[in-house]
Design a protein around this motif. Structure first.
Motif, PDB file in Angstrom:
ATOM      1  N   SER A   1      -4.895   1.969  29.368  1.00 17.03           N
ATOM      2  CA  SER A   1      -4.866   3.041  30.351  1.00 17.03           C
ATOM      3  C   SER A   1      -3.730   2.847  31.359  1.00 17.03           C
ATOM      4  O   SER A   1      -3.659   1.810  32.029  1.00 17.03           O
ATOM      5  CB  SER A   1      -6.199   3.085  31.108  1.00 17.03           C
ATOM      6  OG  SER A   1      -6.095   3.900  32.246  1.00 17.03           O
ATOM      7  N   PRO A   2      -2.831   3.824  31.500  1.00 16.44           N
ATOM      8  CA  PRO A   2      -1.799   3.725  32.530  1.00 16.44           C
ATOM      9  C   PRO A   2      -2.380   3.547  33.929  1.00 16.44           C
ATOM     10  O   PRO A   2      -1.761   2.913  34.785  1.00 16.44           O
ATOM     11  CB  PRO A   2      -1.045   5.054  32.405  1.00 16.44           C
ATOM     12  CG  PRO A   2      -1.241   5.467  30.976  1.00 16.44           C
ATOM     13  CD  PRO A   2      -2.639   5.020  30.643  1.00 16.44           C
ATOM     14  N   ALA A   3      -3.586   4.070  34.159  1.00 16.77           N
ATOM     15  CA  ALA A   3      -4.196   3.948  35.491  1.00 16.77           C
ATOM     16  C   ALA A   3      -4.461   2.493  35.846  1.00 16.77           C
ATOM     17  O   ALA A   3      -4.267   2.078  36.994  1.00 16.77           O
ATOM     18  CB  ALA A   3      -5.488   4.754  35.545  1.00 16.77           C
ATOM     19  N   THR A   4      -4.902   1.701  34.877  1.00 12.75           N
ATOM     20  CA  THR A   4      -5.174   0.288  35.172  1.00 12.75           C
ATOM     21  C   THR A   4      -3.880  -0.452  35.503  1.00 12.75           C
ATOM     22  O   THR A   4      -3.870  -1.350  36.347  1.00 12.75           O
ATOM     23  CB  THR A   4      -5.885  -0.405  33.991  1.00 12.75           C
ATOM     24  OG1 THR A   4      -5.036  -0.378  32.833  1.00 12.75           O
ATOM     25  CG2 THR A   4      -7.194   0.272  33.673  1.00 12.75           C
ATOM     26  N   ILE A   5      -2.791  -0.086  34.839  1.00 14.32           N
ATOM     27  CA  ILE A   5      -1.512  -0.735  35.121  1.00 14.32           C
ATOM     28  C   ILE A   5      -1.051  -0.396  36.540  1.00 14.32           C
ATOM     29  O   ILE A   5      -0.580  -1.266  37.290  1.00 14.32           O
ATOM     30  CB  ILE A   5      -0.446  -0.320  34.095  1.00 14.32           C
ATOM     31  CG1 ILE A   5      -0.914  -0.666  32.676  1.00 14.32           C
ATOM     32  CG2 ILE A   5       0.886  -1.003  34.387  1.00 14.32           C
ATOM     33  CD1 ILE A   5       0.012  -0.162  31.580  1.00 14.32           C
TER      34      ILE A   5
ATOM     35  N   ALA B   1       8.195   1.480  35.856  1.00 16.49           N
ATOM     36  CA  ALA B   1       9.035   2.380  35.069  1.00 16.49           C
ATOM     37  C   ALA B   1       8.137   3.093  34.073  1.00 16.49           C
ATOM     38  O   ALA B   1       7.371   2.457  33.350  1.00 16.49           O
ATOM     39  CB  ALA B   1      10.129   1.611  34.342  1.00 16.49           C
ATOM     40  N   SER B   2       8.201   4.403  34.045  1.00 18.33           N
ATOM     41  CA  SER B   2       7.288   5.223  33.259  1.00 18.33           C
ATOM     42  C   SER B   2       8.049   5.967  32.162  1.00 18.33           C
ATOM     43  O   SER B   2       9.151   6.480  32.399  1.00 18.33           O
ATOM     44  CB  SER B   2       6.580   6.225  34.167  1.00 18.33           C
ATOM     45  OG  SER B   2       5.842   7.159  33.425  1.00 18.33           O
ATOM     46  N   TYR B   3       7.440   6.032  30.966  1.00 23.15           N
ATOM     47  CA  TYR B   3       8.078   6.689  29.827  1.00 23.15           C
ATOM     48  C   TYR B   3       7.060   7.590  29.133  1.00 23.15           C
ATOM     49  O   TYR B   3       5.887   7.235  28.999  1.00 23.15           O
ATOM     50  CB  TYR B   3       8.626   5.646  28.841  1.00 23.15           C
ATOM     51  CG  TYR B   3       9.554   4.671  29.519  1.00 23.15           C
ATOM     52  CD1 TYR B   3      10.909   4.943  29.656  1.00 23.15           C
ATOM     53  CD2 TYR B   3       9.041   3.497  30.078  1.00 23.15           C
ATOM     54  CE1 TYR B   3      11.749   4.054  30.314  1.00 23.15           C
ATOM     55  CE2 TYR B   3       9.874   2.607  30.739  1.00 23.15           C
ATOM     56  CZ  TYR B   3      11.223   2.897  30.860  1.00 23.15           C
ATOM     57  OH  TYR B   3      12.046   2.021  31.527  1.00 23.15           O
ATOM     58  N   ASP B   4       7.522   8.737  28.669  1.00 26.19           N
ATOM     59  CA  ASP B   4       6.647   9.728  28.054  1.00 26.19           C
ATOM     60  C   ASP B   4       6.502   9.416  26.568  1.00 26.19           C
ATOM     61  O   ASP B   4       7.194   9.982  25.715  1.00 26.19           O
ATOM     62  CB  ASP B   4       7.215  11.132  28.245  1.00 26.19           C
ATOM     63  CG  ASP B   4       6.293  12.213  27.700  1.00 26.19           C
ATOM     64  OD1 ASP B   4       5.079  11.944  27.568  1.00 26.19           O
ATOM     65  OD2 ASP B   4       6.781  13.315  27.393  1.00 26.19           O
TER      66      ASP B   4
ATOM     67  N   GLN C   1       5.179  -5.349  30.026  1.00 26.23           N
ATOM     68  CA  GLN C   1       5.384  -4.097  29.305  1.00 26.23           C
ATOM     69  C   GLN C   1       4.070  -3.621  28.698  1.00 26.23           C
ATOM     70  O   GLN C   1       3.402  -4.365  27.994  1.00 26.23           O
ATOM     71  CB  GLN C   1       6.432  -4.305  28.210  1.00 26.23           C
ATOM     72  CG  GLN C   1       6.683  -3.058  27.364  1.00 26.23           C
ATOM     73  CD  GLN C   1       7.846  -3.218  26.418  1.00 26.23           C
ATOM     74  OE1 GLN C   1       9.004  -3.103  26.828  1.00 26.23           O
ATOM     75  NE2 GLN C   1       7.570  -3.486  25.149  1.00 26.23           N
ATOM     76  N   ILE C   2       3.712  -2.383  28.997  1.00 19.68           N
ATOM     77  CA  ILE C   2       2.439  -1.774  28.560  1.00 19.68           C
ATOM     78  C   ILE C   2       1.315  -2.819  28.556  1.00 19.68           C
ATOM     79  O   ILE C   2       0.641  -3.022  27.545  1.00 19.68           O
ATOM     80  CB  ILE C   2       2.574  -1.073  27.186  1.00 19.68           C
ATOM     81  CG1 ILE C   2       3.221  -1.981  26.133  1.00 19.68           C
ATOM     82  CG2 ILE C   2       3.357   0.220  27.335  1.00 19.68           C
ATOM     83  CD1 ILE C   2       3.205  -1.387  24.720  1.00 19.68           C
TER      84      ILE C   2
ATOM     85  N   ALA D   1       3.613   3.330  29.290  1.00 16.60           N
ATOM     86  CA  ALA D   1       3.696   4.428  28.328  1.00 16.60           C
ATOM     87  C   ALA D   1       2.632   5.448  28.731  1.00 16.60           C
ATOM     88  O   ALA D   1       1.438   5.172  28.634  1.00 16.60           O
ATOM     89  CB  ALA D   1       3.460   3.924  26.909  1.00 16.60           C
ATOM     90  N   GLU D   2       3.058   6.587  29.191  1.00 13.14           N
ATOM     91  CA  GLU D   2       2.131   7.545  29.798  1.00 13.14           C
ATOM     92  C   GLU D   2       1.106   8.103  28.814  1.00 13.14           C
ATOM     93  O   GLU D   2       0.029   8.541  29.219  1.00 13.14           O
ATOM     94  CB  GLU D   2       2.905   8.698  30.442  1.00 13.14           C
ATOM     95  CG  GLU D   2       3.730   8.292  31.650  1.00 13.14           C
ATOM     96  CD  GLU D   2       2.883   7.831  32.831  1.00 13.14           C
ATOM     97  OE1 GLU D   2       1.643   7.989  32.793  1.00 13.14           O
ATOM     98  OE2 GLU D   2       3.467   7.318  33.799  1.00 13.14           O
ATOM     99  N   ARG D   3       1.405   8.084  27.512  1.00 14.07           N
ATOM    100  CA  ARG D   3       0.461   8.597  26.517  1.00 14.07           C
ATOM    101  C   ARG D   3      -0.144   7.461  25.698  1.00 14.07           C
ATOM    102  O   ARG D   3      -0.532   7.655  24.540  1.00 14.07           O
ATOM    103  CB  ARG D   3       1.157   9.636  25.625  1.00 14.07           C
ATOM    104  CG  ARG D   3       1.517  10.911  26.364  1.00 14.07           C
ATOM    105  CD  ARG D   3       2.087  11.989  25.458  1.00 14.07           C
ATOM    106  NE  ARG D   3       3.496  11.771  25.153  1.00 14.07           N
ATOM    107  CZ  ARG D   3       3.979  11.508  23.948  1.00 14.07           C
ATOM    108  NH1 ARG D   3       3.162  11.424  22.916  1.00 14.07           N
ATOM    109  NH2 ARG D   3       5.263  11.344  23.752  1.00 14.07           N
TER     110      ARG D   3
END
Length: 300
Positions: free
Chosen positions: A248-252, A265-268, A136-137, A241-243
């Protein structure tokens, strides 16, 4: 939904012991299990009990622990973040859960969040008995900070890390710095709204302390657990967590692309949004569904 009981449990790791909560569901037959731990300087009472209760209610046993040097666990000096020690703690926790009566040792999953999400990738990459992972994140590897950091603050952090490393080599007490804060704070990890975010997951009686031995800084450049994702054989669920201003979401997504059996799974929301409503119930539901899918007797 299953009823469950929670009991205190301790297990040895290295020369010290870790404090844990053990959630046992009231189910028939050997139950699957999940080992859980928190992220950077955090402890189990900072909303991880809410996730553990959701998993236990679904029939999954949970071993939720504090790392050595943090929370209710032993280990001196306090607030010392050692990647090596924390990975040892994960190994010891997995071994402990596998040995519990009524637990199926071949249906053990891992759940880690933030810096704990880093560790579950590293553990699963070498322990191929692990049946499923939720990251998770997760921290995957260090990269350029997402917000501009003044040079003076960067130099100050490096000076603090050097000073603490020298004190450690001399056997002296650590040089501590603030762990988490807003951009104007002299903290190890900063982002807009970070102080309010950590407050939102921290109960009044929490064992969390907002400080850390500064020497941890020198471990980040070489710790790249996301690069090991290609060695993870079991299914892995990445929660993004997109924000997120910390990770960084890109590294994930890059780490997930390396894993042979990954889902996203993506969350705003920001970094702390996955722990609290209005998104917590959705995140916990999605992660529970993933764990049930891959820890069922038929799947195993």
């Amino acid at each position: 939904m299953s009823t469950f009981t929670r009991s205190d449990l301790t297990f040895n790791s290295g020369d010290d012991s870790c404090a844990a909560w053990f959630y046992r569901p009231d189910t028939t037959g050997p139950a699957p299990g999940v080992v859980m731990a928190h992220g950077f300087t955090a402890v189990r009472d900072q909303r991880l009990d809410a996730y553990a209760e959701a998993f236990a209610a679904a029939g999954i046993a949970v071993l939720l622990f504090d790392y050595r040097h943090f929370g209710a666990s032993a280990g001196e000096p306090r607030q010392l973040l050692s990647v090596k020690h924390q990975l040892q703690d994960w190994d010891a926790a997995v071994a402990t859960l596998r040995q519990q009566p009524g637990i199926d040792p071949e249906r053990i999953g891992l759940w880690g969040t933030s810096f704990g999400g880093a560790h579950v990738q590293a553990v699963a990459a070498r322990d191929h008995r692990i049946a499923a992972v939720v990251a998770q994140i997760p921290f995957c590897w260090a990269e350029k900070p997402q917000q501009k950091v003044p040079l003076q603050k960067t130099l100050g952090l490096l000076y603090a890390a050097l000073k603490d490393s020298l004190r450690g080599a001399l056997g002296l007490s650590p040089h501590y710095i603030q762990a988490i804060g807003d951009p104007d704070d002299d903290a190890a990890m900063t982002s807009p709204g970070a102080a309010a975010g950590i407050a939102s997951i921290t109960p009044a009686d929490s064992g969390w302390r907002n400080r850390v031995a500064a020497r941890f800084v020198f471990q980040l450049a070489s710790y790249k657990p996301g690069k090991q994702a290609g060695n993870i054989r079991c299914p892995i669920h990445y929660t993004i967590a997109e924000r997120d201003a910390f990770i960084s979401p890109a590294t994930i997504r890059e780490a997930a692309a390396l894993a042979p059996n990954a889902e996203i799974a993506s969350y705003d929301c920001g970094h702390f949004g996955v722990y609290v409503e209005p998104l917590f119930s959705e995140v916990a539901r999605d992660e529970t569904a993933f764990l049930l899918q891959h820890l069922t007797p038929q799947r195993a």
